[in-house]
Every structure is written in C-alpha cells, then in structure tokens.
Motif scaffolding. Structure first.
Motif, short mmCIF file in Angstrom:
data_model
loop_
_atom_site.label_atom_id
_atom_site.label_comp_id
_atom_site.label_asym_id
_atom_site.label_seq_id
_atom_site.Cartn_x
_atom_site.Cartn_y
_atom_site.Cartn_z
N UNK A 24 0.83 -1.21 0.00
CA UNK A 24 0.00 0.00 0.00
C UNK A 24 0.86 1.25 0.00
N UNK A 25 1.87 1.27 0.88
CA UNK A 25 2.75 2.44 0.95
C UNK A 25 3.54 2.63 -0.34
N UNK A 26 4.08 1.54 -0.88
CA UNK A 26 4.87 1.63 -2.11
C UNK A 26 4.01 2.10 -3.28
N UNK A 27 2.79 1.60 -3.37
CA UNK A 27 1.90 1.96 -4.47
C UNK A 27 1.52 3.44 -4.40
N UNK A 33 4.68 10.19 -6.82
CA UNK A 33 5.91 10.85 -7.25
C UNK A 33 6.14 10.71 -8.75
N UNK A 34 5.62 9.65 -9.35
CA UNK A 34 5.68 9.53 -10.81
C UNK A 34 4.76 10.57 -11.45
N UNK A 35 3.58 10.76 -10.89
CA UNK A 35 2.64 11.76 -11.42
C UNK A 35 3.17 13.17 -11.25
N UNK A 36 3.94 13.39 -10.20
CA UNK A 36 4.46 14.71 -9.87
C UNK A 36 5.33 15.28 -10.99
N UNK A 44 -0.28 11.93 -16.16
CA UNK A 44 -0.41 12.34 -14.76
C UNK A 44 -1.60 11.64 -14.11
N UNK A 45 -2.74 11.62 -14.79
CA UNK A 45 -3.92 10.95 -14.25
C UNK A 45 -3.71 9.44 -14.18
N UNK A 46 -2.95 8.92 -15.15
CA UNK A 46 -2.66 7.48 -15.14
C UNK A 46 -1.82 7.08 -13.94
N UNK A 47 -0.75 7.84 -13.68
CA UNK A 47 0.10 7.54 -12.53
C UNK A 47 -0.65 7.79 -11.22
N UNK A 48 -1.51 8.81 -11.21
CA UNK A 48 -2.27 9.07 -9.98
C UNK A 48 -3.23 7.92 -9.69
N UNK A 49 -3.66 7.22 -10.74
CA UNK A 49 -4.53 6.06 -10.55
C UNK A 49 -3.81 4.98 -9.75
N UNK A 50 -2.50 4.86 -9.97
CA UNK A 50 -1.71 3.90 -9.20
C UNK A 50 -1.75 4.29 -7.72
N UNK A 51 -1.58 5.58 -7.47
CA UNK A 51 -1.60 6.06 -6.08
C UNK A 51 -2.95 5.79 -5.43
N UNK A 164 -0.05 14.59 -3.70
CA UNK A 164 -1.01 14.55 -4.81
C UNK A 164 -1.70 15.90 -4.99
N UNK A 165 -2.00 16.57 -3.87
CA UNK A 165 -2.67 17.87 -3.95
C UNK A 165 -1.86 18.85 -4.78
#
Length: 226
Positions: A24-27, A33-36, A44-51, A164-165
């Motif tokens: 959970x923490x790693x995901x 940080x990838x979306x950042x 960006x939205x794709x990587x945020x989906x991982x988060x 994320x914000x």
C-alpha cells in the motif's frame, strides 16, 4: 481481492497484513511521485490512478468491516470522478490526442468555463476536498486504518495525499491563472462527452453530500462478507 484475503486467507492474516502494508505504501508513493513529474495530463492521471489503488490497499490492509466498506465506497467515488476527468481530457486532447500537455489547458476557464469548472470539481474530489465524493472516500479509508491501529500507514498516506494535492492544484493554476496560448475558438463539446461530464459531476457532488447512498450498501456487503 477483499473476498480472497478476508475469507480464504482469514486464518493467516498475521502473515499477509505486513505484506499489504508495504504494498500500500509503495503503491501510493511511487504513483504520486511519478505523477508529480508529468507534464502530460493523461499520464499524470494514469500515474495518480496507481496512487489511488494504494489508498484502496490501505483499506484492505485494515482487515475490518469498516475497511471493506471504505474500499467499496472509494472505488465507486473514484470511478465517477476519474471517468469524468478523463472524458474532459479526451475532449481537450482533440483528434490524434495532440493537445495533452498542461500547456494546452492554459486559459481553459476563459475558453470553456463550464468544462474548466467541472474538471476543477473532479480534481478537488481526487484531492479529497470536503463536499465531494473523494473526501468521504479518503476519510473512511484512513478512519478504518486508524481503527485498526495502522497509525504509521495512515500518517504516510496523508503525506502522500499532500503530494497529490500539489500536482492536481497545478492543473487549476494553469486553467485559471494563465492566458490561453491560442485565440482559436474552442471545439464544441460532443454530446456524449457533455452527458458524461454532467452525470459524473452530479454524482460526485451527491456522494459528497449524501455518502450514505453508497456507504450503507457497502457496509451491508461488508457485514455479509464477514
């Protein structure tokens, strides 16, 4: 996943809970940080989906009825706001998806104010701002984690939400505080995109004001699952 871990693997929960804690923490961390670092809004939205998948894992890790209900509510809320956001970005990107960077969103509030306002709602919900579905989604997930004494995971999850914000608010700055790079008239919003945009926006607000509409159902399922 909930069914497998909380039913089939219930008797060995002490073995899989630490593994899910780390996952959970790693995901959350890797996704955020990838979306950042993305300038491409779809990536960006794709990587945020991982988060966001990481947030759901927090609920699963809590190994409780509250966690199960929170995970189901979050999936419903996230599906609405993410589907709406991708519908708008698909419209902005145009044919061949040639307008998918943050620069292409500059001045969107002037060119298409309704589209910008709706995208703002979805982004605020993804952040977890009150009166949106995303707020209650994160609230119930972290409440379940606290109730299960996952205090460190909760704290690190909240820090991830702050990261994320930043990249979500960056989109709002571009839409509202930058001048358009082109004077061309914005393409007309297709009927399908328009319907999707308004339905998902309305549902995001409804779940933010009346979360019980989905949460009560999810809680009943969680109790039966036990």
């Amino acid at each position: 996943m909930i069914r497998v871990f909380q039913t089939a693997f219930e008797s060995i929960s002490s073995r899989w809970e630490p593994v899910l804690w780390i996952m959970a923490l790693a995901t959350m961390t890797i996704g955020n940080f990838a979306a950042l670092s993305q300038s491409n809004i779809k990536r960006m939205l794709g990587y945020s989906s991982i988060a966001h998948a990481g947030y759901v894992l927090v609920a699963v890790t809590s190994h409780s009825t509250t966690g199960t209900a929170a995970a189901m509510f979050y999936l419903a809320a996230y599906g609405l706001m993410n589907y709406g956001a991708f519908a708008i970005i698909t419209h902005v990107a145009g044919k061949g998806e040639t307008h998918v960077t943050l620069d292409h969103l500059k001045g969107l509030s002037q060119r298409q104010p309704a589209v910008a306002a709706t995208l703002t709602l979805f982004l605020l919900s993804l952040i977890g701002v009150p009166l949106t579905a995303g707020f209650f989604g994160k609230f119930y997930i972290f409440k379940a984690a606290v109730d299960s004494q996952l205090l460190w995971l909760t704290a690190l999850g909240l820090l991830n939400s702050a990261v994320a914000a930043y990249y979500y608010l960056r989109v709002l700055v571009v839409m509202y505080m930058h001048e358009p790079e082109t004077t061309e008239h914005a393409a007309e919003l297709p009927g399908g995109i328009r319907i999707t945009m308004w339905i998902t926006a309305a549902a995001t607000l409804v779940l933010g004001i009346f979360p019980g509409l989905v949460l009560d159902f999810a809680t009943r399922f969680a109790v039966l699952n036990k």
